[in-house]
Design a protein around this motif. Structure first.
Motif, short mmCIF file in Angstrom:
data_model
loop_
_atom_site.label_atom_id
_atom_site.label_comp_id
_atom_site.label_asym_id
_atom_site.label_seq_id
_atom_site.Cartn_x
_atom_site.Cartn_y
_atom_site.Cartn_z
N ASP A 66 -52.24 38.49 29.66
CA ASP A 66 -51.43 39.54 29.74
C ASP A 66 -51.11 40.17 28.35
O ASP A 66 -51.22 41.39 28.03
CB ASP A 66 -50.38 39.36 30.59
CG ASP A 66 -49.66 38.26 30.19
OD1 ASP A 66 -49.95 37.62 29.21
OD2 ASP A 66 -48.46 38.38 30.66
N GLU A 67 -50.91 39.30 27.45
CA GLU A 67 -50.60 39.64 26.21
C GLU A 67 -51.83 40.56 25.35
O GLU A 67 -51.72 41.54 24.85
CB GLU A 67 -50.16 38.49 25.12
CG GLU A 67 -48.82 37.94 25.66
CD GLU A 67 -48.54 36.73 24.89
OE1 GLU A 67 -47.43 36.35 25.11
OE2 GLU A 67 -49.44 36.04 24.06
N ILE A 68 -53.05 39.77 25.61
CA ILE A 68 -54.13 40.45 25.09
C ILE A 68 -54.47 41.84 25.82
O ILE A 68 -55.04 42.70 25.07
CB ILE A 68 -55.40 39.54 25.24
CG1 ILE A 68 -55.22 38.37 24.47
CG2 ILE A 68 -56.78 40.15 25.06
CD1 ILE A 68 -56.30 36.99 24.71
N GLN A 109 -67.96 44.18 24.57
CA GLN A 109 -66.90 43.04 24.38
C GLN A 109 -65.38 43.98 24.04
O GLN A 109 -65.40 44.68 22.93
CB GLN A 109 -67.27 42.34 23.44
CG GLN A 109 -66.27 40.78 23.78
CD GLN A 109 -66.97 39.72 22.88
OE1 GLN A 109 -68.19 39.56 22.69
NE2 GLN A 109 -66.35 38.62 22.75
N LYS A 110 -64.34 43.91 24.63
CA LYS A 110 -63.26 44.65 24.20
C LYS A 110 -62.36 44.14 22.98
O LYS A 110 -61.75 44.74 22.30
CB LYS A 110 -62.24 44.68 25.41
CG LYS A 110 -62.85 45.60 26.49
CD LYS A 110 -62.93 46.99 26.16
CE LYS A 110 -63.20 47.84 27.41
NZ LYS A 110 -63.43 49.28 27.01
N ALA A 111 -62.40 42.62 23.09
CA ALA A 111 -61.92 41.95 22.02
C ALA A 111 -62.81 40.59 21.59
O ALA A 111 -63.57 40.02 22.37
CB ALA A 111 -60.43 41.35 22.41
N LEU A 167 -54.99 45.19 23.76
CA LEU A 167 -56.08 46.31 23.84
C LEU A 167 -55.55 47.63 24.04
O LEU A 167 -55.90 48.58 23.61
CB LEU A 167 -57.01 45.68 25.18
CG LEU A 167 -57.53 44.46 24.99
CD1 LEU A 167 -58.67 44.21 26.17
CD2 LEU A 167 -58.78 44.43 23.79
N GLU A 168 -54.36 47.73 24.90
CA GLU A 168 -53.96 49.17 25.30
C GLU A 168 -53.39 49.71 24.02
O GLU A 168 -53.70 50.75 23.57
CB GLU A 168 -52.80 48.99 26.19
CG GLU A 168 -53.12 48.68 27.89
CD GLU A 168 -52.23 48.80 28.73
OE1 GLU A 168 -51.18 49.04 28.20
OE2 GLU A 168 -52.31 48.24 29.62
N LEU A 222 -54.03 53.29 19.30
CA LEU A 222 -54.42 53.23 17.93
C LEU A 222 -55.44 54.06 17.47
O LEU A 222 -55.64 54.85 16.50
CB LEU A 222 -54.36 52.09 17.39
CG LEU A 222 -54.76 51.90 15.79
CD1 LEU A 222 -53.55 52.54 15.07
CD2 LEU A 222 -54.72 50.58 15.28
N ALA A 223 -56.79 54.03 18.39
CA ALA A 223 -58.20 54.58 17.94
C ALA A 223 -57.90 55.93 18.37
O ALA A 223 -58.42 56.94 17.66
CB ALA A 223 -59.16 53.80 18.90
N THR A 224 -57.17 56.33 19.24
CA THR A 224 -56.98 57.72 20.00
C THR A 224 -56.39 58.49 18.91
O THR A 224 -56.49 59.65 18.52
CB THR A 224 -56.31 57.76 21.20
OG1 THR A 224 -56.97 57.17 22.20
CG2 THR A 224 -56.22 59.29 21.48
#
Length: 748
Positions: A438-440, A364-366, A444-445, A450-452
């Motif tokens: 589209d905002e979500i 699950q991405k979010a 996610l991007e 941020l994680a990278t």
């Protein structure tokens, strides 16, 4: 073929596609099945209406008569299908369901009676049947309005209001289509609105999010504008060549090429224009997130990155709560890095984050709070319960509890090296379902970027730490040489003096000189050990064997007033490590415990285990083993916890402050972590966590069987220190108190 006939055919095709698409969904609930029946019934009505218009009565009497009967019959079935669907969708009582079924049966009987009798040729009979159908359809519209007035959820109120308005528009324009039968010209809009309403219903059933409905309206508007522009382009290019067939075909090809070239850029511009005009706040958020992605590429510092992300999100005005949590290195859980808005919990324990971790492990991405709460409400209405039901409901409760603690409406796990390294949490408490799809997607991007950057920042910190230690090592080597030379001379000169020639305190001066020179030499040695690069020899290591050998080595140095105990997990997986360095860590921790306990009666225990908590959330390569060194001494004050692993920080009179720093460095080089759990007056526990070798984990079938041990329990072995080995551990006779006091004064 007129526009009325074409619109009827189009409505039947779209209705058929929507109904079949719902039927093809695997594991569909009952409400989707009833929607399919409703959509197919509407499609059948418009298909029979299409055939009625194609076969006029003057040219095809029998075909016209059959199509009229089919139209009346299928139209009489529409109210029954609609009422059945909406009663299930709204979740009304069983008594209302019974009334709805009776009403649907009555409507079908009336329709069949009119369709197969000569009444089908009478205009008044068809009008009465149409009034009955439209009146029956209004009953479910009244149900929607009643639910809008009685529902307490603001989200549900808005969603049902949209459905009620759409239903009213579809019924109204379908009724106005009958004006043509009385010679009153009126555009055919009933089929258009009915088709849009079916699509709207399907979107509501699949998404169940208010912002997605706003998004749908925005897309309808943008697609309408785009279609109008492209139609205008086609008309301009083909209108002036109709008389010449060759020129018309040429212009048609040119128009097709122009449309293909303009389609993508026009689509982007039109959607941007519609969002900017009708959804200004959403446009501002999308624009801010787009620029944020570009600015994040130039930031490497973790704290600066968190500040940039949170400030940008908070300044959009669409976020009232924003926070970033990162994986803690000293204990299992996630520590708050930075936040905006009301302060969330400072530390999110792994036990509390269980639901979020399970969601991340399942791909699950979010995690959205409204989806979790809606799923919980749906499950509570289910009649069937079982272990699977209870497990899922518990996970949902855990997830919601974690979202409440971090004050989040949407939480995005930050993934790095196939594990959750943190969370990005956002919430707008002023409105429900604050973010559209589209905002979500852009959030996610941003979270992925941020994680990278976080992973790159950690690598950068490691490289910088390596360079710092290399420079420190070079400096330390030269400094140690300059310090040790005079120290050697001082110690040698002091040892050349004969203590028998001195009386009173003069003899003690010599002892103090030698003792303090040795202590300073130990500080220099510890400094060199910390500064120089470690020479490691990694290999498959059995922690149980390391613990056993270490305890046998130091047990003679443990005072008799202390009890040393060892408990080993016999199924402990092996690790990839350097046994000698791990032995050094254990010796240091046990010696610290001995010094903390002092002359009081106490107990020191060393325990190995493989923690089972959240094991289902980790991959095979992410298993950990633990070594715990505990004592029941005075404990460590909470204000000292953040500093005990800092180099040169010490609370001991003769401590160097490098012992725990070296331990932490060794454990980190093994890919693990070391943490402390302590309460004043109760004692301290140092926990070493090391990654296990997945290929070395013994399968359950090979687990040793211990008689009397409950099934599923991991066997362990306790190894208390034998009394007969304590003879050499007796402390020497303590020197008189007066002499100790004189030594303190001399050092001062």
């Amino acid at each position: 073929m007129d526009i009325r006939t074409q619109s009827a055919l189009l409505a039947s095709i779209i209705g058929l596609a929507l109904g079949v698409s719902m039927l093809l969904r695997p594991g569909r609930p009952r409400v989707l099945t009833l929607y399919s029946v409703f959509a197919l019934t509407v499609a059948g009505y418009y298909l029979s209406l299409f055939f009625h218009n194609v076969f006029p009565a003057a040219d095809y009497p029998w075909a016209s008569r059959i199509s009229v009967g089919a139209t009346i019959l299928v139209a009489s079935l529409v109210p029954g299908a609609a009422v059945a669907f909406f009663l299930e969708f709204l979740g009304v009582s069983k008594g209302t369901h019974l009334v709805g079924r009776r009403l649907a049966l009555l409507s079908a009987v009336l329709g069949l009676t009119v369709a197969v009798t000569p009444l089908a040729d009478k205009l008044w009979a068809r009008v009465c049947m149409g009034v009955w159908v439209l009146g029956t359809l209004l009953t479910y519209g009244s149900l929607l309005l009643h639910r809008v007035r009685t529902t307490e959820s603001r989200i549900e109120k808005f969603r049902l209001a949209y459905l009620a308005i759409g239903a009213g528009a579809a019924i109204l324009f379908s009724a106005l289509d009958f004006l043509v039968s009385f010679g009153i010209p009126f555009p055919t809009l009933g089929s258009v609105f009915s088709t849009l309403y079916l699509f709207f219903l399907a979107h509501t059933l699949l998404r169940l999010r208010l912002m997605d409905l706003h998004e749908l309206l925005g897309k309808i508007a943008s697609q309408t504008v785009l279609a109008s522009i492209l139609a205008a382009v086609f008309t301009v290019l083909t209108a002036w060549g109709k008389e010449n067939t060759g020129l018309f075909l040429f212009n048609t090809v040119v128009a097709a090429f122009v449309i293909l070239i303009l389609l993508e850029p026009l689509k982007v511009k039109v959607e941007e224009m519609v969002v900017r005009i009708f959804f200004r706040e959403r446009f501002a958020l999308l624009d801010s997130l787009g620029s944020l992605r570009a600015r994040m590429a130039n930031v490497i510092e973790i704290s600066e990155l968190a500040r940039l992300v949170l400030d940008t999100l908070h300044e959009t005005g669409r976020v009232t709560h924003a926070s970033v949590y990162l994986l803690a290195e000293d204990r299992p859980g996630y520590r708050l890095l930075d936040s905006r808005g009301p302060l969330p919990v400072a530390f999110l324990d792994t036990a509390v984050a269980r639901g979020l971790l399970f969601a991340a492990a399942s791909g699950q991405k979010a995690v959205l709070r409204e989806n979790v709460e809606r799923r919980m409400a749906t499950m509570r209405l289910q009649v069937v319960e079982g272990k699977r039901y209870r497990d899922e409901l518990k996970r949902l409760n855990d997830t919601r509890a974690a979202l409440v603690q971090v004050k989040a409406g949407i939480t995005v796990p930050l993934m790095g090296n196939d594990r959750v390294i943190g969370f990005l949490n956002l919430w707008d408490e002023r409105v429900p379902e604050a973010f559209a799809s589209d905002e979500i997607a852009i959030i996610l991007e941003v979270a992925e970027r941020l994680a990278t950057v976080l992973e790159n920042s950690k690598l950068y910190e490691k490289i910088r730490e390596r360079d710092r230690l290399a420079a420190l090592g070079e400096m330390a080597a030269g400094l140690a040489h300059e310090i040790r030379n005079p120290l050697g001379a001082i110690k040698g000169a002091a040892q050349c003096l004969d203590p028998a020639q001195f009386q009173g305190e003069d003899a003690e001066f010599l002892e103090v000189i030698v003792e303090e020179v040795n202590r300073l030499n130990g500080v220099v040695t510890a400094f060199l050990d910390y500064a120089r690069p470690m020479k490691q020899s990694f290999g498959t290591t059995d922690l149980n064997e390391v613990v056993t050998r270490t305890m046998r080595l130091i047990q003679n140095d443990v005072p008799s007033n202390l009890q040393l105990a060892v408990e080993l997990d016999l199924m402990l997986p092996r690790v990839d490590g350097d046994a000698e360095q791990l032995k050094q860590v254990l010796i240091n921790l046990v010696q610290n415990a001995v010094q903390a306990l002092g002359s009081r009666e106490g107990r020191i225990s060393v325990r190995t285990e493989k923690p089972e908590r959240f094991g289902e959330l980790r991959s095979a390569g992410a298993e950990f083993v633990e070594v715990q060194v505990s004592d029941n001494g005075p404990g460590i004050p909470p204000d000292q916890h953040p500093h005990i692993f800092v180099p040169f920080y010490t609370t001991k009179q003769k401590g160097t402050g490098l012992g725990l720093a070296i331990c932490q460095r060794i454990v980190k080089n093994h890919g693990g972590s070391i943490s402390v759990q302590s309460k004043v007056g109760e004692g301290s526990t140092f926990v070493i966590r090391l990654p296990a070798l997945p290929t070395e984990q013994p399968p359950a079938s090979e687990a040793p069987f211990v008689e009397g041990l409950p099934a599923g329990t991991r066997p362990s072995q306790s190894l208390p220190m034998p009394d007969e080995l304590r003879d050499g551990a007796r402390p020497a006779q303590r020197e008189p108190r007066a002499k100790r006091e004189r030594r303190k004064r001399l050092r001062a």
